[in-house]
Design a protein around this motif. Structure first.
Motif, PDB file in Angstrom:
ATOM      1  N   LEU A 325      99.237 -31.712  76.893  1.00  0.00           N
ATOM      2  CA  LEU A 325      98.127 -32.273  76.104  1.00  0.00           C
ATOM      3  C   LEU A 325      98.433 -32.331  74.608  1.00  0.00           C
ATOM      4  CD1 LEU A 325      95.100 -30.625  77.914  1.00  0.00           C
ATOM      5  CD2 LEU A 325      95.900 -32.975  78.128  1.00  0.00           C
ATOM      6  N   THR A 326      99.600 -31.810  74.185  1.00  0.00           N
ATOM      7  CA  THR A 326      99.922 -31.874  72.757  1.00  0.00           C
ATOM      8  C   THR A 326     100.187 -33.317  72.324  1.00  0.00           C
ATOM      9  OG1 THR A 326     102.242 -31.355  73.216  1.00  0.00           O
ATOM     10  CG2 THR A 326     100.819 -29.511  72.598  1.00  0.00           C
ATOM     11  N   MET A 327     100.245 -34.242  73.304  1.00  0.00           N
ATOM     12  CA  MET A 327     100.401 -35.660  72.952  1.00  0.00           C
ATOM     13  C   MET A 327      99.062 -36.294  72.553  1.00  0.00           C
ATOM     14  SD  MET A 327     103.088 -37.060  75.747  1.00  0.00           S
ATOM     15  CE  MET A 327     103.318 -35.938  77.086  1.00  0.00           C
ATOM     16  N   LEU A 328      97.981 -35.544  72.769  1.00  0.00           N
ATOM     17  CA  LEU A 328      96.662 -36.076  72.415  1.00  0.00           C
ATOM     18  C   LEU A 328      96.387 -35.836  70.931  1.00  0.00           C
ATOM     19  CD1 LEU A 328      94.490 -34.907  75.444  1.00  0.00           C
ATOM     20  CD2 LEU A 328      95.982 -36.887  75.243  1.00  0.00           C
ATOM     21  N   LYS A 329      95.195 -36.252  70.507  1.00  0.00           N
ATOM     22  CA  LYS A 329      94.776 -36.013  69.126  1.00  0.00           C
ATOM     23  C   LYS A 329      93.427 -35.305  69.162  1.00  0.00           C
ATOM     24  CE  LYS A 329      97.221 -39.913  67.190  1.00  0.00           C
ATOM     25  NZ  LYS A 329      97.157 -41.144  66.439  1.00  0.00           N
ATOM     26  N   GLY A 330      93.022 -34.770  68.011  1.00  0.00           N
ATOM     27  CA  GLY A 330      91.695 -34.164  67.983  1.00  0.00           C
ATOM     28  C   GLY A 330      91.672 -32.820  67.288  1.00  0.00           C
ATOM     29  N   VAL A 331      90.658 -32.031  67.640  1.00  0.00           N
ATOM     30  CA  VAL A 331      90.357 -30.779  66.949  1.00  0.00           C
ATOM     31  C   VAL A 331      90.025 -29.704  67.967  1.00  0.00           C
ATOM     32  CG1 VAL A 331      88.519 -29.665  65.609  1.00  0.00           C
ATOM     33  CG2 VAL A 331      89.417 -31.837  64.868  1.00  0.00           C
ATOM     34  N   ILE A 332      90.516 -28.480  67.704  1.00  0.00           N
ATOM     35  CA  ILE A 332      90.073 -27.323  68.479  1.00  0.00           C
ATOM     36  C   ILE A 332      89.653 -26.266  67.475  1.00  0.00           C
ATOM     37  CG2 ILE A 332      90.955 -25.392  69.855  1.00  0.00           C
ATOM     38  CD1 ILE A 332      92.396 -27.485  71.496  1.00  0.00           C
ATOM     39  N   ASP A 333      88.506 -25.673  67.693  1.00  0.00           N
ATOM     40  CA  ASP A 333      87.995 -24.660  66.772  1.00  0.00           C
ATOM     41  C   ASP A 333      87.633 -23.425  67.586  1.00  0.00           C
ATOM     42  OD1 ASP A 333      86.584 -23.065  64.973  1.00  0.00           O
ATOM     43  OD2 ASP A 333      85.638 -24.759  63.981  1.00  0.00           O
ATOM     44  N   SER A 334      88.288 -22.304  67.277  1.00  0.00           N
ATOM     45  CA  SER A 334      87.967 -21.076  67.998  1.00  0.00           C
ATOM     46  C   SER A 334      88.150 -19.865  67.094  1.00  0.00           C
ATOM     47  CB  SER A 334      88.860 -20.917  69.234  1.00  0.00           C
ATOM     48  OG  SER A 334      88.606 -19.666  69.835  1.00  0.00           O
ATOM     49  N   PRO A 335      87.108 -19.017  67.007  1.00  0.00           N
ATOM     50  CA  PRO A 335      87.272 -17.775  66.244  1.00  0.00           C
ATOM     51  C   PRO A 335      88.085 -16.747  67.031  1.00  0.00           C
ATOM     52  CG  PRO A 335      85.053 -17.932  67.133  1.00  0.00           C
ATOM     53  CD  PRO A 335      85.745 -19.188  67.516  1.00  0.00           C
ATOM     54  N   ASP A 336      88.342 -17.021  68.310  1.00  0.00           N
ATOM     55  CA  ASP A 336      88.986 -16.021  69.177  1.00  0.00           C
ATOM     56  C   ASP A 336      90.499 -16.135  69.261  1.00  0.00           C
ATOM     57  OD1 ASP A 336      86.556 -14.933  69.755  1.00  0.00           O
ATOM     58  OD2 ASP A 336      86.216 -16.183  71.508  1.00  0.00           O
ATOM     59  N   ILE A 337      91.084 -17.068  68.514  1.00  0.00           N
ATOM     60  CA  ILE A 337      92.544 -17.184  68.564  1.00  0.00           C
ATOM     61  C   ILE A 337      93.123 -16.260  67.494  1.00  0.00           C
ATOM     62  CG2 ILE A 337      94.506 -18.745  68.223  1.00  0.00           C
ATOM     63  CD1 ILE A 337      92.619 -20.988  69.301  1.00  0.00           C
ATOM     64  N   PRO A 338      93.988 -15.309  67.898  1.00  0.00           N
ATOM     65  CA  PRO A 338      94.543 -14.393  66.893  1.00  0.00           C
ATOM     66  C   PRO A 338      95.527 -15.134  65.998  1.00  0.00           C
ATOM     67  CG  PRO A 338      95.545 -14.009  69.040  1.00  0.00           C
ATOM     68  CD  PRO A 338      94.539 -15.091  69.230  1.00  0.00           C
ATOM     69  N   LEU A 339      95.226 -15.191  64.711  1.00  0.00           N
ATOM     70  CA  LEU A 339      96.037 -16.041  63.829  1.00  0.00           C
ATOM     71  C   LEU A 339      97.110 -15.278  63.063  1.00  0.00           C
ATOM     72  CD1 LEU A 339      93.155 -18.228  62.534  1.00  0.00           C
ATOM     73  CD2 LEU A 339      94.906 -18.854  64.156  1.00  0.00           C
ATOM     74  N   ASN A 340      97.052 -13.952  63.105  1.00  0.00           N
ATOM     75  CA  ASN A 340      98.044 -13.214  62.320  1.00  0.00           C
ATOM     76  C   ASN A 340      99.123 -12.621  63.228  1.00  0.00           C
ATOM     77  OD1 ASN A 340      96.330 -11.535  63.581  1.00  0.00           O
ATOM     78  ND2 ASN A 340      96.201 -10.031  61.950  1.00  0.00           N
ATOM     79  N   VAL A 341      99.476 -13.405  64.259  1.00  0.00           N
ATOM     80  CA  VAL A 341     100.532 -12.946  65.169  1.00  0.00           C
ATOM     81  C   VAL A 341     101.617 -14.007  65.245  1.00  0.00           C
ATOM     82  CG1 VAL A 341      98.995 -11.554  66.589  1.00  0.00           C
ATOM     83  CG2 VAL A 341      99.376 -13.931  67.185  1.00  0.00           C
ATOM     84  N   SER A 342     102.769 -13.600  65.750  1.00  0.00           N
ATOM     85  CA  SER A 342     103.867 -14.558  65.854  1.00  0.00           C
ATOM     86  C   SER A 342     103.641 -15.453  67.057  1.00  0.00           C
ATOM     87  CB  SER A 342     105.185 -13.817  66.003  1.00  0.00           C
ATOM     88  OG  SER A 342     105.187 -13.145  67.241  1.00  0.00           O
ATOM     89  N   ARG A 343     104.360 -16.572  67.106  1.00  0.00           N
ATOM     90  CA  ARG A 343     104.186 -17.541  68.196  1.00  0.00           C
ATOM     91  C   ARG A 343     104.487 -16.928  69.563  1.00  0.00           C
ATOM     92  NH1 ARG A 343     101.863 -21.495  67.969  1.00  0.00           N
ATOM     93  NH2 ARG A 343     101.542 -22.490  66.011  1.00  0.00           N
ATOM     94  N   SER A 344     105.554 -16.100  69.639  1.00  0.00           N
ATOM     95  CA  SER A 344     105.940 -15.582  70.959  1.00  0.00           C
ATOM     96  C   SER A 344     104.854 -14.675  71.526  1.00  0.00           C
ATOM     97  CB  SER A 344     107.263 -14.832  70.884  1.00  0.00           C
ATOM     98  OG  SER A 344     107.161 -13.846  69.867  1.00  0.00           O
ATOM     99  N   SER A 345     104.240 -13.845  70.655  1.00  0.00           N
ATOM    100  CA  SER A 345     103.179 -12.990  71.202  1.00  0.00           C
ATOM    101  C   SER A 345     101.903 -13.783  71.431  1.00  0.00           C
ATOM    102  CB  SER A 345     102.928 -11.782  70.307  1.00  0.00           C
ATOM    103  OG  SER A 345     102.622 -12.185  69.007  1.00  0.00           O
TER     104      SER A 345
END
Length: 633
Positions: A325-345
Motif C-alpha cells: 500500500l506504500t504505492m498509494l497516497k494519503g494521510v495516516i494519523d495515530s498517537p499510538d505509533i512510537p516515534l522515538n524508536v529505530s525502524r527495525s524495532s
C-alpha cells in the motif's frame, strides 16, 4: 531576579544537542509549535471541565520574524506557566529528558534511524539559537515571568510585564542558522510540518477583498467600488482536515479537494479513497487514496504522510503501512505509533503490527464493497489499480485470503472474471484429458495476436495478464489450486496446450518425419531452436515458434526479482520451432532435392514465424526483406 544552573551532568549539553540533531535541525519549529498547541488544547480541556475559570476564546499561535533583531518569535495563547512551572518543566524535566535521550543515542549518531523527536520539545530551540527567552503568564492568577538562557547550563528568571495569558518563545538566531529569518524558509517549514495543526497558526497578514455594507459606498456603475480591501491574519493551516471528520460528514467532492490540498501539484483525480477510523485497540484515523497506477512497479513511493495528532512526522511509513500500500497516497494519523524508536524495532513493535494488519483488512473490505456495489465501475478502474492488488496478494497473506472476492482476471475481449467465475466458465471447454483446467493467457495482445486467434478459433477464452509480477502471482495461485494451470498462449501449439483425446493423423510416415527433422536441423540454429514435429490441421500455420511456459516463466521471475531459479535471468532465450507435418510446406521441403532451394524454403518459413513473434530484427530483418523482394520480382 533569580539566576541558577540547569541541573545537567553534561557540562554543556547544547553543543551536543546541536551536533547530534544537526541533520534534522529544522524540526525546532515543529517542536515549539507543538508545545504551543498542547498548551492551548490543555487550556481548552480545563475550561471545558470547569477547572480553569477563564474565557477560552479563539486562541491562535503566531510566528513572527524580526529580521533586524535576528529574532524569531513563537507566541501562543494557551495555559502559560508560573515561575514554579518554568523551574519544573524547563529547568528540570526538559533537560533531564534531553540528557537521557543523548545518552541513549549518542553512539548511533545521525544514522540511528529515529523517525521522530517528539518529547525533545523545547530544547531543540538551541539547535538554531544562541540565546532563548521565554516570556509567559499563567492562566492562574500569578505574576508573569521571563526566562533567559544563552546556551550554557546557566539561566536567569525574572518578573515580566506580560499581561496576556500564554507563552512567547524568542529565539536569537545563531549566525550559522540565519536562513530561519527568511520568510520563504519559515513558510516552507510551516507548510511541511504544521499544515494541519488543530490550532490556527498566523504567519503575517494578507490582503482580502470584502463586500462593503450598504450605505458605506455610493451606488455606482463600477462594481469594484462595492468591495474594499482589508488586512487579515494570514492563517497558514487547516485546523480541521478531512481525516479528522467522520466519513458521513464528507462528500466525494470534499475528499477530492482534500487530495489536492495534500498534493497541490497533482492534476489527476484519485480513483477512490478509503477512510480509516478506529479507536480500539489503538487510535488511528486517515484517508488513503488510490491514484491511477497502471502496470509500472517503479512507482514513486513515500507519498503517504504520517501525522501524530495532526503534526506531520514523516513520509516514510514503511513498517506501519503494509508494503504493497506504500504505492498509494494519503494521510495516516495515530498517537499510538512510537516515534522515538529505530525502524527495525518499529517493524517488530506489536502495536505497529496491529495497525498494519488493520489497514490491510480495512483496504480489503473497502475493495470488496466497491466491487459488490458497482462492479461495472470497479472493472473500469481495474487496470489502474491492479498492480497494487496483485502485489498485495503476493506479499500479504491476510490480503491474499480476502482478495478472491474482488481481484479480477480480464480477457483479451475485455470481459472480467474473478478466479471462481473463471473456473466455472472455463471448465467445460478448457479441461484437458487429465482433468486439469488450463487457463490460457497472453502477456501482450499485439505481439501474441496470431496465437490468440488460433486459440479463439477453438472456442477458448484467453486472459490478458500483463503486470510485471504476473509470473510470481500465477505460480502462487497454481500452488493453492490443484488441477489448475496457467499457460501462456504462445508457449506451445494449441493442441498441446490443452490436450484432448482426439489426435490428428500425420500425412507423413515415421521415416519421412525423421528425414524432415534431419533436413530442418541442418538449417535451423540448434543453440536457439528445438525442432518439434506436430500433426496439425493442414490449414494451420506450417511453422510456429513457441517458448516453453516453465522456462519463460522462471526467467521472467528471475528478472523481476524474488523468485525463479538461480541464474535463470541470464540464460539465453530458447524457443521451440513447431513444424506442421500436414502442411504443404513440410511436404515441399521434404521432396525438394536441391539443397539451396531447401535452405531457402526453411529460412523463409523460419523468418516468417519469427516475424509473427516479433523476433525478426536488425540484420536478419534486412536480409529477409531483401530475399522476399527477390522472390516476387
Amino acid at each position: 531576579m533569580a539566576t541558577g544552573q540547569i541541573n545537567v551532568s553534561v557540562e554543556n549539553i547544547f553543543p551536543l544537542i546541536k551536533k547530534f540533531l544537526y541533520s534534522d535541525h529544522e524540526i525546532f519549529l515543529r517542536e515549539l509549535i507543538s508545545n504551543g498547541t498542547d498548551a492551548t488544547l490543555k487550556l481548552k480541556h480545563l475550561t471545558n471541565v470547569g477547572d480553569a475559570k477563564v474565557e477560552y476564546g479563539n486562541p491562535i499561535i503566531e510566528v513572527k520574524i524580526d529580521k533586524e533583531g535576528k529574532k524569531l518569535h513563537i507566541i501562543d495563547q494557551g495555559l502559560g506557566m508560573t515561575a514554579d512551572e518554568v523551574e519544573k518543566y524547563i529547568n528540570q524535566i526538559a533537560f533531564s529528558g534531553a540528557e537521557e535521550f543523548l545518552e541513549k543515542y549518542k553512539d548511533s549518531a545521525k544514522d540511528s534511524g529515529i523517525i521522530g523527536h517528539f518529547g525533545l520539545g523545547f530544547y531543540s530551540a538551541f539547535m538554531v539559537a544562541s540565546k532563548v527567552e521565554i516570556i509567559t503568564k499563567s492562566y492562574k492568577d500569578e505574576p508573569s515571568v521571563h526566562w533567559i538562557c544563552d546556551g550554557s547550563p546557566e539561566f536567569t528568571l525574572e518578573p515580566s510585564d506580560k499581561t496576556t495569558r500564554g507563552t512567547e518563545v524568542i529565539l536569537h538566531i545563531a549566525e550559522d542558522s540565519l536562513e530561519f529569518l527568511e520568510d520563504y524558509k519559515i513558510k516552507e517549514l510551516l507548510n511541511r510540518y504544521n499544515k494541519f495543526m488543530p490550532i490556527p497558526i498566523k504567519f503575517g497578514t494578507r490582503k482580502e477583498k470584502i463586500e462593503q455594507k450598504k450605505g458605506e459606498f455610493v451606488e455606482s456603475e463600477n462594481k469594484e467600488e462595492i468591495f474594499t480591501e482589508v488586512e487579515v491574519d494570514n492563517i497558514i493551516n487547516n485546523p480541521n482536515p478531512a481525516w479528522t471528520k467522520l466519513p458521513t460528514e464528507l462528500t466525494d467532492e470534499d475528499y477530492k479537494s482534500f487530495y489536492h490540498e495534500l498534493y497541490p501539484m497533482q492534476f489527476e483525480e484519485p480513483l477512490f479513497q478509503i477512510h480509516l477510523n478506529v479507536d480500539y485497540p489503538f487510535n488511528l484515523t486517515g484517508i488513503l487514496y488510490f491514484p491511477k497506477l497502471g502496470s509500472d512497479l517503479q512507482i514513486q513511493k513515500d507519498k503517504i504522510q504520517l501525522y501524530q495528532n495532526q503534526v506531520y512526522v514523516t513520509d516514510n511509513v514503511e513498517g506501519i503501512v503494509p508494503e504493497f500500500l506504500t504505492m498509494l497516497k494519503g494521510v495516516i494519523d495515530s498517537p499510538d505509533i512510537p516515534l522515538n524508536v529505530s525502524r527495525s524495532s518499529l517493524q517488530s513493535d506489536a502495536a505497529v503490527k496491529k495497525i498494519s494488519n488493520y489497514i490491510t483488512r480495512k483496504v480489503a473490505d473497502k475493495l470488496k464493497s466497491l466491487f459488490t456495489e458497482n462492479r461495472e465501475e470497479f472493472e473500469k478502474k481495474w487496470n489502474d489499480i491492479k498492480i497494487v492488488l496483485e502485489y498485495g496478494m503476493l506479499s500479504e497473506e491476510k490480503f491474499y485470503e480476502k482478495a478472491g472476492a474482488f481481484v479480477l482476471f480480464p480477457t483479451v475481449d475485455d470481459k472480467y472474471y474473478t478466479l471462481d467465475e473463471l473456473k466455472e466458465n472455463l471448465k467445460e471447454t478448457q479441461t484437458d484429458k487429465d482433468g486439469k483446467l488450463v487457463v490460457l493467457y497472453a502477456g501482450n495482445k499485439e505481439a501474441q495476436h496470431s496465437y490468440i486467434e488460433i486459440a479463439k478459433e477453438k472456442g477458448y477464452e484467453i486472459l490478458l495478464l500483463d503486470s510485471p509480477i504476473i509470473p510470481h502471482l500465477i505460480q502462487k495461485i497454481e500452488g493453492d489450486n490443484q488441477n489448475l494451470t496457467f499457460v501462456r498462449v504462445d508457449s506451445d501449439h494449441i493442441d498441446n496446450l490443452i490436450k484432448k483425446e482426439e489426435t490428428t493423423i500425420s500425412k507423413l510416415s515415421d521415416e519421412e518425419k525423421e528425414s524432415l527433422k534431419t533436413v530442418l536441423e541442418g538449417f535451423v540454429p540448434k543453440q536457439k531452436y528445438s525442432v518439434q514435429l506436430e500433426a496439425m490441421d493442414s490449414q494451420a500455420a506450417p511453422f510456429i515458434i513457441t517458448q516453453p511456459e516453465f522456462m519463460r516463466r522462471m526467467k521472467e521471475m528471475s528478472q523481476s526479482g524474488g523468485g525463479g531459479m538461480f541464474g535463470m535471468g541470464n540464460m539465453p532465450e530458447m524457443y521451440n520451432l513447431v513444424v506442421n507435418t500436414n502442411s504443404d510446406l513440410a511436404s515441399n521441403i521434404l521432396n525438394t532435392e536441391d539443397k539451396t532451394t531447401q535452405e531457402g524454403l526453411v529460412k523463409q518459413a523460419l523468418d516468417l514465424a519469427k516475424l509473427s513473434q516479433n523476433l525478426l530484427k536488425g540484420e536478419e530483418l534486412t536480409a529477409f526483406v531483401k530475399r522476399s523482394f527477390e522472390m516476387i520480382k
